[in-house]
Design an enzyme around this catalytic site. Sequence first.
Site, PDB file in Angstrom:
ATOM      1  N   CYS A  46       0.842  -1.210   0.000  1.00  0.00           N
ATOM      2  CA  CYS A  46       0.000   0.000   0.000  1.00  0.00           C
ATOM      3  C   CYS A  46       0.875   1.259   0.000  1.00  0.00           C
ATOM      4  CB  CYS A  46      -0.917  -0.011   1.218  1.00  0.00           C
ATOM      5  SG  CYS A  46      -2.028   1.411   1.258  1.00  0.00           S
ATOM      6  N   CYS A  50       0.379   4.945   6.879  1.00  0.00           N
ATOM      7  CA  CYS A  50      -0.237   4.792   8.208  1.00  0.00           C
ATOM      8  C   CYS A  50       0.795   4.137   9.151  1.00  0.00           C
ATOM      9  CB  CYS A  50      -1.494   3.938   8.119  1.00  0.00           C
ATOM     10  SG  CYS A  50      -2.603   4.503   6.815  1.00  0.00           S
ATOM     11  N   CYS A  53       0.661   0.358  10.328  1.00  0.00           N
ATOM     12  CA  CYS A  53       0.188  -0.706   9.437  1.00  0.00           C
ATOM     13  C   CYS A  53       1.293  -1.562   8.823  1.00  0.00           C
ATOM     14  CB  CYS A  53      -0.668  -0.094   8.333  1.00  0.00           C
ATOM     15  SG  CYS A  53      -1.447  -1.359   7.303  1.00  0.00           S
ATOM     16  N   CYS A  90     -16.188  -9.346   6.004  1.00  0.00           N
ATOM     17  CA  CYS A  90     -15.551  -8.045   5.805  1.00  0.00           C
ATOM     18  C   CYS A  90     -14.310  -8.241   4.946  1.00  0.00           C
ATOM     19  CB  CYS A  90     -15.134  -7.438   7.134  1.00  0.00           C
ATOM     20  SG  CYS A  90     -16.486  -7.304   8.287  1.00  0.00           S
ATOM     21  N   CYS A 121     -19.263  -6.436   3.933  1.00  0.00           N
ATOM     22  CA  CYS A 121     -18.618  -5.171   4.267  1.00  0.00           C
ATOM     23  C   CYS A 121     -17.300  -5.165   3.503  1.00  0.00           C
ATOM     24  CB  CYS A 121     -18.355  -5.104   5.777  1.00  0.00           C
ATOM     25  SG  CYS A 121     -17.518  -3.587   6.290  1.00  0.00           S
ATOM     26  N   CYS A 181     -19.467   1.992   8.347  1.00  0.00           N
ATOM     27  CA  CYS A 181     -18.728   1.349   9.439  1.00  0.00           C
ATOM     28  C   CYS A 181     -17.485   2.203   9.628  1.00  0.00           C
ATOM     29  CB  CYS A 181     -18.353  -0.084   9.046  1.00  0.00           C
ATOM     30  SG  CYS A 181     -17.254  -0.880  10.245  1.00  0.00           S
ATOM     31  N   ARG A 253     -17.798  -2.651  17.775  1.00  0.00           N
ATOM     32  CA  ARG A 253     -17.009  -3.847  17.471  1.00  0.00           C
ATOM     33  C   ARG A 253     -15.701  -3.852  18.258  1.00  0.00           C
ATOM     34  NH1 ARG A 253     -16.892  -4.041  11.019  1.00  0.00           N
ATOM     35  NH2 ARG A 253     -17.255  -6.254  11.342  1.00  0.00           N
TER      36      ARG A 253
HETATM   37  N1  SAM Z   1      -6.500   0.390   3.128  1.00  0.00           N
HETATM   38  C1  SAM Z   1      -7.800   0.607   3.600  1.00  0.00           C
HETATM   39  C2  SAM Z   1      -7.889   1.759   4.565  1.00  0.00           C
HETATM   40  O1  SAM Z   1      -6.978   1.948   5.355  1.00  0.00           O
HETATM   41  O2  SAM Z   1      -8.898   2.430   4.530  1.00  0.00           O
HETATM   42  C3  SAM Z   1      -8.433  -0.612   4.210  1.00  0.00           C
HETATM   43  C4  SAM Z   1      -7.609  -1.598   5.003  1.00  0.00           C
HETATM   44  S1  SAM Z   1      -6.967  -1.032   6.554  1.00  0.00           S
HETATM   45  C5  SAM Z   1      -5.934  -2.343   7.015  1.00  0.00           C
HETATM   46  C6  SAM Z   1      -8.396  -1.064   7.636  1.00  0.00           C
HETATM   47  C7  SAM Z   1      -8.233  -0.528   9.023  1.00  0.00           C
HETATM   48  O3  SAM Z   1      -7.580  -1.499   9.836  1.00  0.00           O
HETATM   49  C8  SAM Z   1      -7.411   0.730   9.223  1.00  0.00           C
HETATM   50  O4  SAM Z   1      -8.130   1.882   8.952  1.00  0.00           O
HETATM   51  C9  SAM Z   1      -7.057   0.651  10.696  1.00  0.00           C
HETATM   52  O5  SAM Z   1      -8.007   1.333  11.468  1.00  0.00           O
HETATM   53  C10 SAM Z   1      -7.094  -0.863  10.990  1.00  0.00           C
HETATM   54  N2  SAM Z   1      -5.734  -1.355  11.265  1.00  0.00           N
HETATM   55  C11 SAM Z   1      -4.753  -1.572  10.362  1.00  0.00           C
HETATM   56  N3  SAM Z   1      -3.610  -1.979  10.966  1.00  0.00           N
HETATM   57  C12 SAM Z   1      -3.879  -2.014  12.297  1.00  0.00           C
HETATM   58  C13 SAM Z   1      -3.080  -2.337  13.437  1.00  0.00           C
HETATM   59  N4  SAM Z   1      -1.801  -2.671  13.346  1.00  0.00           N
HETATM   60  N5  SAM Z   1      -3.685  -2.294  14.639  1.00  0.00           N
HETATM   61  C14 SAM Z   1      -4.989  -1.941  14.761  1.00  0.00           C
HETATM   62  N6  SAM Z   1      -5.765  -1.603  13.706  1.00  0.00           N
HETATM   63  C15 SAM Z   1      -5.225  -1.643  12.486  1.00  0.00           C
HETATM   64 FE1  SF4 Z   2      -2.770   1.178   3.445  1.00  0.00          FE
HETATM   65 FE2  SF4 Z   2      -2.608   0.013   5.821  1.00  0.00          FE
HETATM   66 FE3  SF4 Z   2      -3.091   2.607   5.656  1.00  0.00          FE
HETATM   67 FE4  SF4 Z   2      -4.999   0.835   4.866  1.00  0.00          FE
HETATM   68  S1  SF4 Z   2      -4.210   1.121   6.934  1.00  0.00           S
HETATM   69  S2  SF4 Z   2      -4.348   2.711   3.817  1.00  0.00           S
HETATM   70  S3  SF4 Z   2      -3.688  -0.793   4.054  1.00  0.00           S
HETATM   71  S4  SF4 Z   2      -1.200   1.571   4.997  1.00  0.00           S
END
Ligand code: SAM
Ligand code: SF4
Length: 310
Positions: A46, A50, A53, A90, A121, A181, A253
């Site tokens: 990606c 973030c 992530c 989901c 979802c 959501c 959730r």
């Molecule tokens: N890429 C898309 C986005 O970020 O909108 C969808 C996938 S992303 C993995 C979905 C959500 O998972 C993120 O917005 C975040 O809130 C949660 N998430 C991702 N990594 C996480 C982590 N290490 N611990 C807790 N929540 C996490």
């Molecule tokens: Fe990409 Fe992870 Fe951020 Fe979702 S949470 S936008 S998968 S870096």
Amino acid sequence: MSTLSISDIYNQTFFTLVDQAHQVHKANFGTDIELCKLISVKTGGCPEDCGYCSQSNKYETEIKFNALLPIEEVERQAILAKEYGVKRICMGAAYKSPNSSALAKACEYIKVVKKHGLETCATLGSLSLDQAQQLKEAGLDYYNHNIDTSPEYYPQVVTTRTFQDRIDTLDHVGQAGMKVCCGGIIGMGESVDDRISFIRALTQLPYTPDSIPINTQVKIEGTPLANTEKLDKLELVRTIATVRILFPKTRVRLSAGRSELSELEQSMCFMAGANSIFYGEQLLTTPNNDQHEDLLLLKKLGINTHVSVA
Ligand code: SAM
Ligand code: SF4
Ligand code: DTB
């Protein structure tokens, strides 16, 4: 709605807060816990940054990459999950925003999952109104798009998009007629005021969320937030309870981070108003709770999952 400010609600004596949340919960819901199954339909690579992530291409993390899954694999996982008592699938994909072929594939996933009578979802990143309408057309019930944290703390967590970008997508999701959501992550080093501001931001979304995931940060080696201080678990309970009071009819959730909680800690979260969990041994890239242990816990709590426990 309560006349107390969000900060007053959050900061009241712990038992008063949990008691109030439990009363709201009982008045609006039965004792069921919704079981949802996560499927990572596209993992890793990606372009967003973030800080928590595993799937960002800016960090070196240990994950197993996969391109968009074959339809048959999504269908196989959905059928299995249904047998285990799951109600909603989901589907998560590591995109900043899906391109047209990814969106077309997502529409196919939605149709195949719905064919089995399951709710759907998806969380695929930012959407234009037109993209949101295409997903709605394919039958998508919910779109997950988290604001993650307070507007103030947001730039410490993500720099490749703004808080307002998230709100714009949520607006498109709501305009297209899908259920929203939207929640976030706590335990990322934010202050109590940030948690309160995050909850306030949830109350100000363009469409009231039908589902609010509260994640505790799963620490991923190689990410900038890998070494944040451990969150006091009472703060998790306070967050859930405050959300329950402010959103009496929304599914709350208990999401990522649940495997770090003891049975009693999870029970306290359910008491405070959480009534949805991810069920199945994998979240997107990290482990979730053992399925059998989950069923035993829910059985001990007298919560009906419509699944028999051996
Ligand atoms: N890429 C898309 C986005 O970020 O909108 C969808 C996938 S992303 C993995 C979905 C959500 O998972 C993120 O917005 C975040 O809130 C949660 N998430 C991702 N990594 C996480 C982590 N290490 N611990 C807790 N929540 C996490
Ligand atoms: Fe990409 Fe992870 Fe951020 Fe979702 S949470 S936008 S998968 S870096
Ligand atoms: C949400 O709020 N939590 C889920 C779902 N929406 C997509 C994702 C949790 C991911 C946890 C870290 C991982 O497994 O990579």
